[in-house]
Design a protein around this motif. Structure first.
Motif, PDB file in Angstrom:
ATOM      1  N   PHE B  82       0.831  -1.199   0.000  1.00 14.30           N
ATOM      2  CA  PHE B  82       0.000   0.000   0.000  1.00 14.30           C
ATOM      3  C   PHE B  82       0.872   1.258   0.000  1.00 14.30           C
ATOM      4  N   VAL B  83       1.879   1.266   0.895  1.00 16.31           N
ATOM      5  CA  VAL B  83       2.759   2.437   0.969  1.00 16.31           C
ATOM      6  C   VAL B  83       3.505   2.616  -0.337  1.00 16.31           C
ATOM      7  N   GLN B  84       4.045   1.503  -0.863  1.00 20.33           N
ATOM      8  CA  GLN B  84       4.839   1.565  -2.086  1.00 20.33           C
ATOM      9  C   GLN B  84       4.020   2.105  -3.266  1.00 20.33           C
ATOM     10  N   GLY B 142      13.875   4.536 -13.426  1.00 19.28           N
ATOM     11  CA  GLY B 142      14.231   3.423 -12.544  1.00 19.28           C
ATOM     12  C   GLY B 142      13.035   2.569 -12.165  1.00 19.28           C
ATOM     13  N   PHE B 143      13.328   1.436 -11.490  1.00 22.34           N
ATOM     14  CA  PHE B 143      12.292   0.466 -11.141  1.00 22.34           C
ATOM     15  C   PHE B 143      11.386   0.950 -10.024  1.00 22.34           C
ATOM     16  N   ASP B 144      11.904   1.801  -9.179  1.00 23.82           N
ATOM     17  CA  ASP B 144      11.164   2.154  -7.959  1.00 23.82           C
ATOM     18  C   ASP B 144       9.968   3.067  -8.248  1.00 23.82           C
ATOM     19  N   TRP B 145       9.379   3.643  -7.209  1.00 25.24           N
ATOM     20  CA  TRP B 145       8.118   4.356  -7.330  1.00 25.24           C
ATOM     21  C   TRP B 145       8.192   5.578  -8.241  1.00 25.24           C
ATOM     22  N   GLN B 146       9.395   6.116  -8.478  1.00 19.99           N
ATOM     23  CA  GLN B 146       9.483   7.337  -9.283  1.00 19.99           C
ATOM     24  C   GLN B 146       8.880   7.145 -10.681  1.00 19.99           C
ATOM     25  N   SER B 147       9.115   5.972 -11.286  1.00 20.15           N
ATOM     26  CA  SER B 147       8.570   5.755 -12.623  1.00 20.15           C
ATOM     27  C   SER B 147       7.043   5.639 -12.578  1.00 20.15           C
ATOM     28  N   LYS B 148       6.500   5.102 -11.468  1.00 16.18           N
ATOM     29  CA  LYS B 148       5.030   5.005 -11.327  1.00 16.18           C
ATOM     30  C   LYS B 148       4.426   6.394 -11.138  1.00 16.18           C
ATOM     31  N   CYS B 149       5.151   7.195 -10.356  1.00 14.75           N
ATOM     32  CA  CYS B 149       4.727   8.581 -10.155  1.00 14.75           C
ATOM     33  C   CYS B 149       4.634   9.292 -11.505  1.00 14.75           C
ATOM     34  N   ALA B 150       5.645   9.057 -12.366  1.00 12.90           N
ATOM     35  CA  ALA B 150       5.660   9.711 -13.680  1.00 12.90           C
ATOM     36  C   ALA B 150       4.461   9.282 -14.518  1.00 12.90           C
ATOM     37  N   ALA B 220       1.089   0.308 -13.786  1.00 11.40           N
ATOM     38  CA  ALA B 220       2.470   0.615 -14.164  1.00 11.40           C
ATOM     39  C   ALA B 220       3.450  -0.398 -13.570  1.00 11.40           C
ATOM     40  N   GLU B 221       3.101  -0.978 -12.440  1.00  7.03           N
ATOM     41  CA  GLU B 221       4.025  -1.938 -11.810  1.00  7.03           C
ATOM     42  C   GLU B 221       4.119  -3.257 -12.573  1.00  7.03           C
ATOM     43  N   PHE B 222       3.198  -3.508 -13.461  1.00 13.66           N
ATOM     44  CA  PHE B 222       3.274  -4.722 -14.282  1.00 13.66           C
ATOM     45  C   PHE B 222       4.473  -4.669 -15.223  1.00 13.66           C
ATOM     46  N   PHE B 223       5.031  -3.476 -15.421  1.00 10.06           N
ATOM     47  CA  PHE B 223       6.090  -3.327 -16.432  1.00 10.06           C
ATOM     48  C   PHE B 223       7.442  -3.106 -15.779  1.00 10.06           C
ATOM     49  N   GLY B 224       7.618  -3.617 -14.593  1.00 10.29           N
ATOM     50  CA  GLY B 224       8.905  -3.494 -13.919  1.00 10.29           C
ATOM     51  C   GLY B 224       8.741  -2.786 -12.608  1.00 10.29           C
ATOM     52  N   SER B 225       9.178  -3.438 -11.513  1.00 11.54           N
ATOM     53  CA  SER B 225       9.065  -2.827 -10.195  1.00 11.54           C
ATOM     54  C   SER B 225       9.992  -3.582  -9.256  1.00 11.54           C
ATOM     55  N   PRO B 226      10.317  -2.974  -8.096  1.00 10.60           N
ATOM     56  CA  PRO B 226      11.026  -3.749  -7.080  1.00 10.60           C
ATOM     57  C   PRO B 226      10.093  -4.829  -6.545  1.00 10.60           C
TER      58      PRO B 226
END
Lengths: 257, 280
Positions: B82-84, B142-150, B220-226
């Motif tokens: 949830f946090v991530q 990058g893989f982390d939340w920044q790309s999801k934020c974008a 977005a996490e389906f396309f790469g994430s930690p």
């Protein structure tokens, strides 16, 4: 006080130019109550907006308190009352009255004083905390007048302020407006399409006609300055109303369409 | 016919009957949440009984009790996900995207020529397919939340922009003229007239974007994430046929989405109480 000489105003529209005002000249003296009357499209509202610097004439000269209309607007020389009350629904009655005072940078105590004063003047005591949509149409228009009076400009421009009200409320507000005018000694320009209203209120009546918008008659009222609603049955009143009606008719027969 | 299915029909008809009773009841003092919560309880009970009675494979549809059990045993993982995804990915993107769109709307309002350039650009960005942009953003940010934020920024920007621009445009002309007669400055008119009257539109944008942000961050996490996040969890648990965990994540997303939407609607009610849409 207000002088309009040889003013022409043409709006460019998609259907070609529209001659809203043609060779309009008139004077308003200090303390006058001047009504502009005529059918829709005769330019009465446009003329009021020219005086308020909300429209710019194509030709001609207008002065308001010996300034150009735009200078007068910037010097806050007039208060304007719109057709629809135009109160801001997110502000209470007193919040609306304070709006011009906030913009003009009055101090908090000054704002309170002036608000109380004009609320007394239009007899809205007890309704300060109400929102506009909680008030009747007549009360909204009173709040609107109070707002225009709050910063004490000596000219009051009113664009069909009572046009949307029923006749009973309108009669009452007309009487109250005359009292207010006598007490505050403002100069008032008042747009209307009601003949009795124009004759009852005014010291001077400007009769206008459409296509092109122009003045067909200017009538100096012979009624006494102090009057009540009964005056409408007097011979003098009927005579002036007759002349207004003739002025309106003359405008129609000259109509080129 | 086994007993579970008989119970299923009894509860169905019973729930139906009670709801009819309540709707015909003239007493307006009944709390508003009774009908929807009764409806929810009946659905859950019917779901439970049908799954047991028809012996449905838990991969196809786990029983609500199984999902609840999984949920209560995986609170730590669900919280991390949830946090991530929602706090770091969706919320940051939502604030950035809506904030940027709002500022753009004010710029468009002030400089009209921007409208011709920026609105089509916003439209173009919103038309970009998320499944194409997500892997590219993963490479960029990058893989982390920044790309999801974008991704969330890209998704919410246009709806928010269009709503804000429209709200600022639709100011009543006589109210605008009034400000002119006071010879009010641009900023005074903006703060005292245009922003308040644009608020209903701005809140529309915020509400639409709240659900978009949620969906964007998860997909977005389906396309790469930690190895954390709701989208990651859903795709990996599906691969292990642990559908109860997938449902638990869906449950978290639904609850979070409803609460967030409700919060915005509440603020809207408080600030646009004067608008006809908020008056009964």
């Amino acid at each position: 006080m207000i002088s309009v000489s040889d003013v022409n105003l043409t709006f460019e529209t998609n259907d070609g130019p529209v001659n809203a005002l043609k060779n309009v000249s008139m004077e308003v003296n200090e303390g006058d109550f001047v009504s502009f009357i005529g059918p829709s499209g005769c330019g009465k509202t446009t003329l009021l907006r020219v005086i308020a610097a909300l429209e710019t004439p194509t030709e001609g000269r207008v002065t308001v308190n010996n300034m150009t209309p735009d200078e007068a607007r910037k010097a806050r020389q007039y208060g304007y009352v719109f057709q629809a009350a135009g109160l801001y629904p997110w502000r209470t009655v007193s919040g609306n009255i304070k709006l011009p005072l906030e913009i003009m940078g009055y101090s908090t105590s000054e704002k309170e004083d002036r608000t109380r004063k004009v609320i007394d003047l239009v007899e809205l005591n007890g309704f300060e905390k109400k929102f506009p949509w909680q008030l009747s149409g007549g009360m909204q228009q009173r709040a609107s007048i109070a707002r225009a009076l709050a910063f004490d400009a000596n000219i009051l421009l009113m664009d069909e302020p009572f046009g949307a009200l029923d006749e009973i409320v309108r009669d009452r507000l007309n009487g109250e407006l005359l009292n207010l005018w006598a007490r505050t000694r403002k100069t008032i320009c008042f747009v209307t399409h009601s003949i009795p209203e124009a004759v009852f209120l005014s010291t001077k009546i400007v009769v206008m006609s459409p296509r092109p918008g122009r003045i067909t008659d200017i009538i100096e009222s012979t009624l006494p300055k102090k009057r009540d609603l009964n005056i409408r049955d007097s011979r003098e009143f009927i005579k002036i109303a007759q002349r207004v009606r003739e002025g309106l008719k003359a405008g129609q027969s000259e109509d080129v369409f | 016919m086994n007993t579970f299915l008989i119970l299923f029909f009894i509860i169905w008809l019973g729930g139906w009957w009670i709801n009819i009773k309540i709707s015909n009841h003239k007493d307006a003092n009944l709390p508003r949440f009774i009908v929807p919560s009764l409806f929810g309880i009946v659905i859950l009970l019917m779901w439970e009984l049908a799954v047991i009675g028809l012996q449905i494979n838990p991969i196809l549809l786990p029983a609500p009790s199984a999902i609840a059990l999984k949920f209560s045993r995986s609170l730590d993982i669900l919280w991390i996900d949830f946090v991530q995804t929602l706090v770091k990915g969706a919320l940051s993107g939502y604030i950035l995207g809506c904030g940027a769109a709002f500022l753009t709307a004010i710029a468009i309002d002030k400089f009209n020529f921007l409208k011709r350039g920026l609105l089509p650009l916003g439209n173009f960005i919103s038309a970009l397919p998320i499944v194409g942009m997500a892997p590219i953003f993963v490479m960029w940010f990058g893989f982390d939340w920044q790309s999801k934020c974008a991704i969330v920024v890209v998704m919410v920007y246009f709806p928010m922009l269009v709503n804000s621009v429209q709200g600022l445009e639709l100011v009543d002309p006589s109210r605008q003229d009034l400000m002119r007669t006071y010879s009010a400055s641009y900023t005074q008119t903006l703060i005292k007239l245009r922003l308040p009257s644009a608020l209903p539109f701005i809140f529309n944008g915020l509400k639409i974007c709240s659900t978009l942000a949620l969906i964007g961050a998860i997909v977005a996490e389906f396309f790469g994430s930690p190895i954390k996040g709701m989208g990651f969890r859903i795709s990996s648990e599906v691969g292990r046929f642990a559908l109860d965990m997938v449902w638990a994540e869906i449950f978290v997303a639904a609850i979070a989405g409803c609460l967030f939407y409700g919060l915005i609607a509440l603020i809207e009610k408080r600030t646009t109480f004067w608008h006809p849409s908020q008056q009964k």
